[in-house]
Design an enzyme around this catalytic site. Structure first.
Site, PDB file in Angstrom:
ATOM      1  N   LYS A  77     -20.075  -5.074 -14.223  1.00  0.00           N
ATOM      2  CA  LYS A  77     -19.997  -3.677 -13.615  1.00  0.00           C
ATOM      3  C   LYS A  77     -18.592  -3.352 -13.627  1.00  0.00           C
ATOM      4  CE  LYS A  77     -21.014  -2.339  -9.488  1.00  0.00           C
ATOM      5  NZ  LYS A  77     -19.829  -1.522  -9.164  1.00  0.00           N
TER       6      LYS A  77
ATOM      7  N   ASP B 125     -23.148  15.563 -11.677  1.00  0.00           N
ATOM      8  CA  ASP B 125     -22.865  16.955 -12.042  1.00  0.00           C
ATOM      9  C   ASP B 125     -23.815  17.585 -12.882  1.00  0.00           C
ATOM     10  OD1 ASP B 125     -21.526  19.460 -12.276  1.00  0.00           O
ATOM     11  OD2 ASP B 125     -19.516  17.999 -12.238  1.00  0.00           O
TER      12      ASP B 125
ATOM     13  N   LYS C 136     -21.306   6.548 -11.450  1.00  0.00           N
ATOM     14  CA  LYS C 136     -22.172   7.615 -10.487  1.00  0.00           C
ATOM     15  C   LYS C 136     -21.975   9.062 -10.935  1.00  0.00           C
ATOM     16  CE  LYS C 136     -22.030   4.362  -6.457  1.00  0.00           C
ATOM     17  NZ  LYS C 136     -21.017   3.351  -6.871  1.00  0.00           N
TER      18      LYS C 136
ATOM     19  N   ASP D  80     -13.996  -4.879  -9.551  1.00  0.00           N
ATOM     20  CA  ASP D  80     -13.212  -3.844  -9.061  1.00  0.00           C
ATOM     21  C   ASP D  80     -11.602  -4.250  -9.027  1.00  0.00           C
ATOM     22  OD1 ASP D  80     -15.794  -2.552  -8.831  1.00  0.00           O
ATOM     23  OD2 ASP D  80     -16.209  -3.216  -6.772  1.00  0.00           O
TER      24      ASP D  80
ATOM     25  N   HIS E 227     -15.624  -0.219 -12.673  1.00  0.00           N
ATOM     26  CA  HIS E 227     -15.062   1.274 -12.096  1.00  0.00           C
ATOM     27  C   HIS E 227     -13.938   1.451 -12.991  1.00  0.00           C
ATOM     28  CE1 HIS E 227     -18.028   1.899  -8.888  1.00  0.00           C
ATOM     29  NE2 HIS E 227     -17.578   0.811  -8.349  1.00  0.00           N
TER      30      HIS E 227
ATOM     31  N   ASP F 165     -20.056   1.824 -13.428  1.00  0.00           N
ATOM     32  CA  ASP F 165     -20.644   2.368 -12.235  1.00  0.00           C
ATOM     33  C   ASP F 165     -19.914   3.758 -12.119  1.00  0.00           C
ATOM     34  OD1 ASP F 165     -21.750   2.746  -9.844  1.00  0.00           O
ATOM     35  OD2 ASP F 165     -20.774   0.999  -8.824  1.00  0.00           O
TER      36      ASP F 165
HETATM   37  P1  BMP Z   1     -18.416  -5.674  -3.083  1.00  0.00           P
HETATM   38  O1  BMP Z   1     -19.382  -6.844  -3.361  1.00  0.00           O
HETATM   39  O2  BMP Z   1     -16.940  -6.154  -3.068  1.00  0.00           O
HETATM   40  O3  BMP Z   1     -18.789  -4.874  -1.680  1.00  0.00           O
HETATM   41  O4  BMP Z   1     -18.671  -4.423  -4.330  1.00  0.00           O
HETATM   42  C1  BMP Z   1     -19.856  -3.921  -4.329  1.00  0.00           C
HETATM   43  C2  BMP Z   1     -19.520  -2.905  -5.626  1.00  0.00           C
HETATM   44  O5  BMP Z   1     -20.930  -2.123  -5.708  1.00  0.00           O
HETATM   45  C3  BMP Z   1     -18.605  -2.008  -5.436  1.00  0.00           C
HETATM   46  O6  BMP Z   1     -18.276  -1.801  -6.889  1.00  0.00           O
HETATM   47  C4  BMP Z   1     -19.573  -0.582  -5.061  1.00  0.00           C
HETATM   48  O7  BMP Z   1     -18.831   0.552  -5.711  1.00  0.00           O
HETATM   49  C5  BMP Z   1     -20.829  -0.788  -5.641  1.00  0.00           C
HETATM   50  N1  BMP Z   1     -21.787  -0.287  -4.762  1.00  0.00           N
HETATM   51  C6  BMP Z   1     -22.058  -0.402  -3.491  1.00  0.00           C
HETATM   52  O8  BMP Z   1     -21.414  -1.294  -2.894  1.00  0.00           O
HETATM   53  N2  BMP Z   1     -23.173   0.186  -2.816  1.00  0.00           N
HETATM   54  C7  BMP Z   1     -23.885   1.061  -3.333  1.00  0.00           C
HETATM   55  O9  BMP Z   1     -24.699   1.486  -2.695  1.00  0.00           O
HETATM   56  C8  BMP Z   1     -23.583   1.588  -4.704  1.00  0.00           C
HETATM   57  C9  BMP Z   1     -22.662   0.723  -5.318  1.00  0.00           C
HETATM   58  O10 BMP Z   1     -22.508   1.023  -6.688  1.00  0.00           O
END
Ligand code: BMP
Length: 452
Positions: free
Chosen positions: A263, A300, A297, A241, A265, A295
């Protein structure tokens, strides 16, 4: 007085009933466990409870109120304050000194006492309490009970001539929780079975290994990620990210040897350029043998998702081996993700997410109906035939102050039977991202191996 259902839901929030596997005092295994003591710690709820309990009996019939120790003591006190009916106190054991009284307070022979109990199971403990009051010449004819576990206690006491008034039965409680999407159908079936007197089977679900899943997976992206996991001994997906192409490519190259997928974004990359961002990223993915998971998501209708997937700036269909999609638009909306394996969003890790038991059950039905779906993102267990992806994983944090909630690798592999853990900030914010990725890889593999 609020209605019974709303009142119960207020009480439920205090954690008074839990579902799972519990060993009762008798040694029997129960699929639920009730503890009403927390109700006494919320004055508004305790007051409301007193009104509900009093509304079940004609108050004028009673000169005294008595609670069965200990859980019902505050309830009886609150009822006494609400109704002005005097309270007497029954001791659990008689004092070893002084008066050696079992019943404390002011009462007279011939008076009528309303007995209060929190939970009724077999009714045996009530039947031991009642004579201790009756021996003092005080009459007991009615008992009010907050929750009837429906295990014969009410009928037993009624056969001895007592009237038993129960505010809730466990069947009513299950119905309220089912209507409010707080209890899964499978758990209700187990409880009903238990109430019928059948021993409850808590099957210790064995998790499937990557090798077993590989034999059963048909989608090429599903096969590929499992093959990489076995080859690299890794179940780690790094979530990149970051916001520039340079950061993205640097991170991919550093963590690449340790991960099964990266993964993205992709819409947060500020200097995105298909040729300068995606083409080198694909080369790095090939060099280190990992998949690209966008990712996005999606959420639509099919026709719009088709455009979002293949057109616009990012042209996701050209490069993403895996994409994430909500199931909210139904199965047909997934028909256009032709080049990627779909990972369905079943439940989310953020505080207050709307993905409750009902939503997740319905999302799961859509996911399982579509051949492009290889698995799901979930914070709860998934059917073993799906690949299970879990984000919200950290070795050091419990939350991020922005609603994210973290679990440890050990918890998710052992308890949820997760297949792949997704780690973002734990890696890309670390001083040394490569070292952090290696630690998560080792921890994740150990947790998976221990869970087999
Ligand atoms: P982090 O480990 O920095 O919190 O990041 C988690 C990643 O997983 C982010 O990219 C977030 O968009 C994604 N994510 C999440 O945290 N929870 C969900 O339920 C679904 C996700 O895709």
């Amino acid at each position: 007085m609020e209605n019974k259902k709303d009142f119960f839901l207020e009480c439920y929030k205090l954690g008074i009933i839990k579902f799972g596997k519990f060993t009762l005092k008798s040694g029997i295994e129960s699929p639920f466990y009730v503890d009403l003591r927390p109700l006494a710690s919320e004055p508004k709820i305790l007051k409301s409870l007193a009104s509900h309990l009093l509304s079940m009996v004609p108050q004028k019939d009673f000169n005294l109120i008595c609670g069965v120790p200990y859980a019902a003591l505050p309830m009886a006190t609150a009822m006494s304050l609400e109704s002005n009916i005097p309270l007497i106190i029954k001791r659990k054991e008689a004092k070893a000194y002084g008066t050696k009284k079992l019943i404390e307070g002011i009462y007279q022979k011939g008076q009528s006492c309303l007995l209060v109990e929190d939970i009724i199971t077999s009714g045996k403990s009530l039947l031991e309490t009642i004579p201790e009051i009756e021996n003092k010449g005080v009459k007991v004819s009615d008992i009010v009970v907050v929750l009837d576990r429906e295990q014969g206690g009410k009928a037993f006491l009624e056969s001895k001539g007592y009237r038993v008034h129960t505010l809730f039965t466990i069947t009513e409680v299950c119905e309220i929780l089912r209507e409010s999407h707080l209890l899964e159908e499978q758990e209700i079936i187990r409880i009903k079975d238990f109430l019928k007197g059948n021993p409850v089977k808590f099957e210790e679900k064995k998790r499937r290994s990557y090798e077993e899943k590989l034999k059963l997976t048909e989608h090429k992206a599903g096969k590929k990620i499992l093959e990489i996991a076995i080859e690299k001994q890794s179940n780690l997906i790094a979530s990149a990210d970051v916001i520039t192409t340079k950061e993205l490519l640097d991170l991919a190259d550093k963590v690449g040897p340790h991960i099964v997928a990266l993964k993205t974004h992709i819409d947060v990359i500020t200097d995105f350029d298909f040729d300068k961002t995606i083409l080198p990223l694909k080369d790095i993915a090939k060099k280190h043998n990992f998949l690209l998971m966008e990712d996005r998501k999606f959420a639509d209708i099919g026709s719009t998702q088709e455009l979002q997937y293949s057109y616009g700036t990012y042209r996701i269909s050209f490069w993403a081996d895996l994409i994430t999609s909500h199931m909210i638009a139904g199965s047909t909306s997934l028909n256009y993700f032709l080049n990627s394996g779909v990972v369905a969003i079943i439940s989310m890790s953020s505080q207050g997410a709307l993905t409750d038991a009902h939503y997740s059950e319905e999302a799961l039905k859509v996911a399982q109906s579509h051949p492009s779906v290889i698995g799901g993102v979930s914070q709860k267990s998934l059917p073993e035939e799906m690949l299970h992806f879990t984000p919200g994983v950290s070795l050091s944090n419990k939350c991020d102050g922005k609603g994210q909630q973290y679990n440890t690798p050990e918890y998710i592999f052992k308890n949820l039977h997760t297949d792949f853990m997704i780690v973002g900030r734990g890696i890309y914010k670390a001083e040394d991202a490569e070292k952090a990725a290696l630690s998560y890889k080792i921890e994740g593999w150990k947790a998976y191996s221990d869970s087999l």
